[in-house]
Design a protein around this motif. Structure first.
Motif, PDB file in Angstrom:
ATOM      1  N   GLU A   1       0.836  -1.208   0.000  1.00 44.82           N
ATOM      2  CA  GLU A   1       0.000   0.000   0.000  1.00 44.82           C
ATOM      3  C   GLU A   1       0.869   1.257   0.000  1.00 44.82           C
ATOM      4  O   GLU A   1       0.590   2.228  -0.715  1.00 44.82           O
ATOM      5  CB  GLU A   1      -0.923   0.002   1.223  1.00 44.82           C
ATOM      6  N   ALA A   2       1.948   1.220   0.790  1.00 47.94           N
ATOM      7  CA  ALA A   2       2.860   2.369   0.820  1.00 47.94           C
ATOM      8  C   ALA A   2       3.485   2.590  -0.556  1.00 47.94           C
ATOM      9  O   ALA A   2       3.620   3.731  -1.020  1.00 47.94           O
ATOM     10  CB  ALA A   2       3.955   2.137   1.870  1.00 47.94           C
ATOM     11  N   LEU A   3       3.813   1.492  -1.224  1.00 47.04           N
ATOM     12  CA  LEU A   3       4.438   1.595  -2.540  1.00 47.04           C
ATOM     13  C   LEU A   3       3.473   2.202  -3.566  1.00 47.04           C
ATOM     14  O   LEU A   3       3.843   3.095  -4.337  1.00 47.04           O
ATOM     15  CB  LEU A   3       4.896   0.201  -2.978  1.00 47.04           C
TER      16      LEU A   3
ATOM     17  N   ILE B   1      -0.039   2.433 -10.514  1.00 47.13           N
ATOM     18  CA  ILE B   1       0.174   0.992 -10.711  1.00 47.13           C
ATOM     19  C   ILE B   1      -0.821   0.221  -9.851  1.00 47.13           C
ATOM     20  O   ILE B   1      -1.400   0.747  -8.912  1.00 47.13           O
ATOM     21  CB  ILE B   1       1.621   0.553 -10.382  1.00 47.13           C
ATOM     22  N   ALA B   2      -1.009  -1.050 -10.166  1.00 53.91           N
ATOM     23  CA  ALA B   2      -1.854  -1.936  -9.369  1.00 53.91           C
ATOM     24  C   ALA B   2      -0.965  -2.806  -8.487  1.00 53.91           C
ATOM     25  O   ALA B   2       0.247  -2.917  -8.731  1.00 53.91           O
ATOM     26  CB  ALA B   2      -2.707  -2.811 -10.280  1.00 53.91           C
ATOM     27  N   SER B   3      -1.548  -3.410  -7.466  1.00 48.79           N
ATOM     28  CA  SER B   3      -0.794  -4.283  -6.571  1.00 48.79           C
ATOM     29  C   SER B   3      -1.646  -5.467  -6.143  1.00 48.79           C
ATOM     30  O   SER B   3      -2.833  -5.308  -5.895  1.00 48.79           O
ATOM     31  CB  SER B   3      -0.335  -3.512  -5.341  1.00 48.79           C
ATOM     32  N   GLY B   4      -1.018  -6.622  -6.071  1.00 46.02           N
ATOM     33  CA  GLY B   4      -1.719  -7.821  -5.595  1.00 46.02           C
ATOM     34  C   GLY B   4      -1.456  -8.100  -4.134  1.00 46.02           C
ATOM     35  O   GLY B   4      -1.813  -9.165  -3.626  1.00 46.02           O
TER      36      GLY B   4
ATOM     37  N   CYS C   1      -2.579  -5.927   1.611  1.00 40.99           N
ATOM     38  CA  CYS C   1      -2.984  -4.668   2.225  1.00 40.99           C
ATOM     39  C   CYS C   1      -3.629  -3.724   1.219  1.00 40.99           C
ATOM     40  O   CYS C   1      -4.264  -2.745   1.583  1.00 40.99           O
ATOM     41  CB  CYS C   1      -1.788  -4.000   2.886  1.00 40.99           C
ATOM     42  N   THR C   2      -3.488  -4.017  -0.087  1.00 41.13           N
ATOM     43  CA  THR C   2      -4.091  -3.151  -1.091  1.00 41.13           C
ATOM     44  C   THR C   2      -5.389  -3.743  -1.638  1.00 41.13           C
ATOM     45  O   THR C   2      -6.052  -3.142  -2.466  1.00 41.13           O
ATOM     46  CB  THR C   2      -3.144  -2.946  -2.296  1.00 41.13           C
ATOM     47  N   ALA C   3      -5.753  -4.941  -1.171  1.00 39.73           N
ATOM     48  CA  ALA C   3      -6.906  -5.640  -1.741  1.00 39.73           C
ATOM     49  C   ALA C   3      -8.157  -5.407  -0.904  1.00 39.73           C
ATOM     50  O   ALA C   3      -8.083  -5.283   0.315  1.00 39.73           O
ATOM     51  CB  ALA C   3      -6.621  -7.141  -1.815  1.00 39.73           C
ATOM     52  N   SER C   4      -9.293  -5.357  -1.586  1.00 41.77           N
ATOM     53  CA  SER C   4     -10.553  -5.182  -0.865  1.00 41.77           C
ATOM     54  C   SER C   4     -10.804  -6.361   0.064  1.00 41.77           C
ATOM     55  O   SER C   4     -11.481  -6.248   1.077  1.00 41.77           O
ATOM     56  CB  SER C   4     -11.697  -5.039  -1.857  1.00 41.77           C
ATOM     57  N   THR C   5     -10.258  -7.515  -0.281  1.00 41.36           N
ATOM     58  CA  THR C   5     -10.494  -8.721   0.523  1.00 41.36           C
ATOM     59  C   THR C   5      -9.514  -8.851   1.691  1.00 41.36           C
ATOM     60  O   THR C   5      -9.677  -9.705   2.559  1.00 41.36           O
ATOM     61  CB  THR C   5     -10.311  -9.967  -0.349  1.00 41.36           C
ATOM     62  N   LEU C   6      -8.465  -8.020   1.707  1.00 42.05           N
ATOM     63  CA  LEU C   6      -7.390  -8.096   2.702  1.00 42.05           C
ATOM     64  C   LEU C   6      -6.673  -9.437   2.705  1.00 42.05           C
ATOM     65  O   LEU C   6      -6.048  -9.822   3.687  1.00 42.05           O
ATOM     66  CB  LEU C   6      -7.896  -7.746   4.112  1.00 42.05           C
ATOM     67  N   THR C   7      -6.805 -10.181   1.612  1.00 49.63           N
ATOM     68  CA  THR C   7      -6.010 -11.397   1.462  1.00 49.63           C
ATOM     69  C   THR C   7      -5.095 -11.190   0.260  1.00 49.63           C
ATOM     70  O   THR C   7      -5.414 -10.431  -0.642  1.00 49.63           O
ATOM     71  CB  THR C   7      -6.894 -12.633   1.218  1.00 49.63           C
TER      72      THR C   7
ATOM     73  N   LEU D   1       6.454 -14.217  -3.729  1.00 58.04           N
ATOM     74  CA  LEU D   1       6.243 -13.203  -2.704  1.00 58.04           C
ATOM     75  C   LEU D   1       4.982 -12.378  -3.011  1.00 58.04           C
ATOM     76  O   LEU D   1       4.809 -11.915  -4.134  1.00 58.04           O
ATOM     77  CB  LEU D   1       7.477 -12.305  -2.702  1.00 58.04           C
ATOM     78  N   THR D   2       4.135 -12.191  -2.008  1.00 60.21           N
ATOM     79  CA  THR D   2       2.894 -11.434  -2.261  1.00 60.21           C
ATOM     80  C   THR D   2       2.986 -10.000  -1.759  1.00 60.21           C
ATOM     81  O   THR D   2       2.200  -9.156  -2.187  1.00 60.21           O
ATOM     82  CB  THR D   2       1.674 -12.095  -1.588  1.00 60.21           C
ATOM     83  N   HIS D   3       3.900  -9.715  -0.832  1.00 60.02           N
ATOM     84  CA  HIS D   3       3.940  -8.330  -0.356  1.00 60.02           C
ATOM     85  C   HIS D   3       4.868  -7.481  -1.248  1.00 60.02           C
ATOM     86  O   HIS D   3       5.642  -8.007  -2.031  1.00 60.02           O
ATOM     87  CB  HIS D   3       4.305  -8.249   1.141  1.00 60.02           C
ATOM     88  N   GLY D   4       4.715  -6.176  -1.119  1.00 58.97           N
ATOM     89  CA  GLY D   4       5.517  -5.261  -1.937  1.00 58.97           C
ATOM     90  C   GLY D   4       5.311  -5.482  -3.416  1.00 58.97           C
ATOM     91  O   GLY D   4       6.224  -5.297  -4.218  1.00 58.97           O
ATOM     92  N   ASN D   5       4.088  -5.854  -3.788  1.00 55.08           N
ATOM     93  CA  ASN D   5       3.833  -6.253  -5.175  1.00 55.08           C
ATOM     94  C   ASN D   5       3.401  -5.083  -6.050  1.00 55.08           C
ATOM     95  O   ASN D   5       2.613  -4.240  -5.642  1.00 55.08           O
ATOM     96  CB  ASN D   5       2.761  -7.352  -5.194  1.00 55.08           C
TER      97      ASN D   5
END
Lengths: 375, 80
Positions: free
Chosen positions: A301-303, A314-317, A320-326, A337-341
Motif C-alpha cells: 500500500e505504501a508503494l 500501478i496496481a498491486s496484488g 494490504c491493497t486488496a478489498s479482501t485483505l487477502t 512473494l505477495t507483499h511489496g507487489n
C-alpha cells in the motif's frame, strides 16, 4: 480542462485503458444515431439495428469468429459468468469445472455460484500444469474446463490452444486479459472479453459461443435480437467498442513489439537496480504490455501511494491493497512473494522515456519505504 | 506441543503484512546455522511469503505447524 492529460503516468492499462481515439468519434456519432430500440421497425429502430449489426460484424471480423457467435454483454465479468455457466448448463456430463488456480475472480465466483470446482495448480511462472488439467478433465463428473488465455496479474500466456481434452469436454477461455492484443487461441467452446481493457468504453463485455457448442442460458432469458443477450442494448457503446477493437487489432504488431521491448526494459532494470526483488511470470511467453514484481520488506500500500504521489499509477496484488485483505490468489498459487507487489501495464502510447522515468524513481522509493521499518 | 526443536519463536500474531517477514529477517542472526527459527502470524500472506523469503534468501523452509494457542506457525532452518 485543467491537470495533466488523461493517461499520463497511468501504468495500469490492465485495470482499464482510456478510450481509444478511433472509438471516440464513433461513440459520439452513435450516441445520436443509435439511441432507439433495435427491435423496432421504424426508421430510428432500423438505424439502431444497423449499428448493432455493424458492431457485431466488426467484432467478429477483428476476432476471426462468426458474427452469430458474438454476444454483447453488460460487462466482461458478465460474459465470463454467462459463458462458463452456460457450458455447465449445457453439459451432458457433470457440473464440475476443472480450472487453473490462477483464473480471474470472475471465473472463481461463477464456479462457486453455479458449479463445483476442481482446481489445478500452476508452475512458478504461472503456467498451468496442463497435463494435470487434461487428466482431471477425464473424470466423468467434469462438465467444463476453464483456462484463461493469459494471466491478468502476471501476464503468462496459457497453453489454451494446445490442450487435448478428452472427447466432449468443452473449454471455456477467459480472454479478457488478451482480447485485441493477441489473437484468440483455438479450441474453446465459449470465450469472454472486456472492452475497457482494449480501449473501448466500460460496461461492454463480449461473449463468444461457438456455433456447435452445447451452451444453454444459465440465467433468465429475454426477447432480444440476440437470444443470448439480456436487457436493452447499449448500441453506441458496443459500436465504439468494436471500433476500438478493430483499431487495436490493426495496430497490434507495432504496439506489441514496442510494448514487449519496454517491458523487457522494466524486467531487466527492476531486477538489476532494486535489491531483494522478484520479477515474476514467464519472461517471454507473456502479454506484451504487463509485468509483475515483488519487493521484499515493502508494504504494498505504501508503494502504491508513494508511486502515485510521484505520478505513477500501478496496481498491486498485495493483501494490504486488496478489498479482501487477502493476498492475490495468483501470486499465492505461484508461490511467489505477495507483499511489496507491483503490477505495471503499459498504455497504448507508452514510450521508453515513460518506463525509464518509473525505473529511475523505483529504487530510491523502495529503499525509503524499507528504511521506515529499519531494513 | 511436540514438533520441531525451535530455537527461537517470534510472536508476530498481531502484525500486518509484511511485518512477520521483516521480523524473521531481523532475527535470523539470533539463531545458529542449522537451528530452527519460527514465526507465529495470523497474517494470511505469511503462509506464502515466509516460504518465498526462504527461497529468495537461500534459507530452508521447514513447514507450517501450529503454535501452542493454535495460531499458524512457520518454521525456518537457518542455512547461512
Amino acid at each position: 480542462m485543467t491537470g495533466p492529460a488523461p493517461g499520463v503516468g497511468d501504468l495500469d492499462s490492465a485495470s482499464s485503458a482510456p478510450l481509444h481515439p478511433a472509438a471516440r468519434e464513433v461513440l459520439l456519432a452513435a450516441l445520436d444515431r443509435g439511441y432507439a430500440d433495435p427491435r423496432r421497425l421504424h426508421r430510428a429502430g432500423r438505424e439502431a439495428r444497423l449499428l448493432l449489426d455493424n458492431a457485431r460484424e466488426a467484432t467478429a471480423d477483428a476476432l476471426g469468429v462468426r458474427a452469430d457467435e458474438v454476444t454483447f454483454t453488460p460487462t466482461g465479468t458478465h460474459a465470463v459468468h454467462l459463458g462458463l455457466l452456460g457450458l455447465v448448463r449445457g453439459s451432458r456430463r457433470g457440473d464440475t469445472v476443472v480450472h487453473s488456480a490462477v483464473e480471474h475472480s470472475a471465473v472463481r465466483h461463477a464456479v462457486a455460484w453455479g458449479a463445483r470446482a476442481a482446481e489445478v495448480g500452476v508452475r512458478g511462472d504461472g503456467r498451468v500444469h496442463d497435463g494435470d488439467l487434461v487428466e482431471a478433465a477425464a473424470s466423468p463428473e467434469v462438465g467444463v474446463v476453464a483456462l484463461q488465455s493469459a494471466n491478468h496479474e502476471v501476464g503468462t500466456v496459457q497453453p489454451v490452444g494446445e490442450l487435448e481434452l478428452p472427447n466432449d469436454v468443452p473449454l471455456f477461455t477467459d480472454a479478457c486479459a488478451s482480447m485485441g492484443r493477441l489473437p484468440l487461441p483455438s479450441g474453446w467452446a465459449a470465450a469472454a472479453g472486456s472492452a475497457h481493457k482494449w480501449g473501448g468504453p466500460a460496461a461492454v463485455g463480449v461473449l463468444l459461443v461457438r456455433k456447435r457448442a452445447r451452451w444453454r442460458n444459465p440465467f433468465p432469458g429475454d426477447d432480444r435480437i440476440d437470444e443470448r443477450s439480456t436487457g436493452f442494448e447499449n448500441v453506441p457503446a458496443v459500436l465504439a467498442a468494436a471500433a476500438a477493437l478493430q483499431a487495436v487489432v490493426a495496430e497490434r504488431d507495432e504496439v506489441n513489439t514496442r510494448h514487449h521491448a519496454l517491458i523487457d526494459v522494466v524486467r531487466r532494470r527492476v531486477a538489476a537496480e532494486v535489491p531483494d526483488v522478484e520479477v515474476v511470470g514467464d519472461p517471454v511467453r507473456r502479454l506484451p504490455h504487463l509485468v509483475t514484481f515483488s519487493c521484499l520488506y515493502v508494504d504494498g500500500e505504501a508503494l502504491v501511494t508513494e508511486l502515485d504521489r510521484r505520478g505513477f499509477g500501478i496496481a498491486s496484488g498485495s493483501a494490504c491493497t486488496a478489498s479482501t485483505l487477502t493476498p492475490s490468489h495468483v501470486l499465492e498459487a505461484m508461490g511467489v512473494l505477495t507483499h511489496g507487489n507491483v503490477r505495471l501495464s503499459l498504455q497504448r502510447d507508452a514510450s521508453r522515456a515513460d518506463v525509464d522515468a518509473f525505473c529511475d524513481v523505483l529504487p530510491g522509493l523502495v529503499a525509503e519505504i524499507r528504511a521506515r521499518v529499519g531494513m | 506441543m511436540s514438533g520441531p526443536d525451535v530455537a527461537l519463536e517470534l510472536d508476530c500474531r498481531d502484525l500486518p503484512c509484511p511485518m512477520p517477514v521483516i521480523e524473521l529477517a531481523r532475527h535470523l542472526g539470533d539463531v545458529e546455522v542449522g537451528e530452527l527459527l519460527a514465526v507465529v502470524a495470523h497474517d494470511p500472506a505469511a503462509a506464502v511469503d515466509v516460504p518465498a523469503w526462504c527461497r529468495m534468501k537461500a534459507q530452508d523452509y521447514v513447514g507450517e505447524d501450529l503454535a501452542d494457542d493454535g495460531a499458524p506457525r512457520y518454521v525456518v532452518r537457518r542455512l547461512g
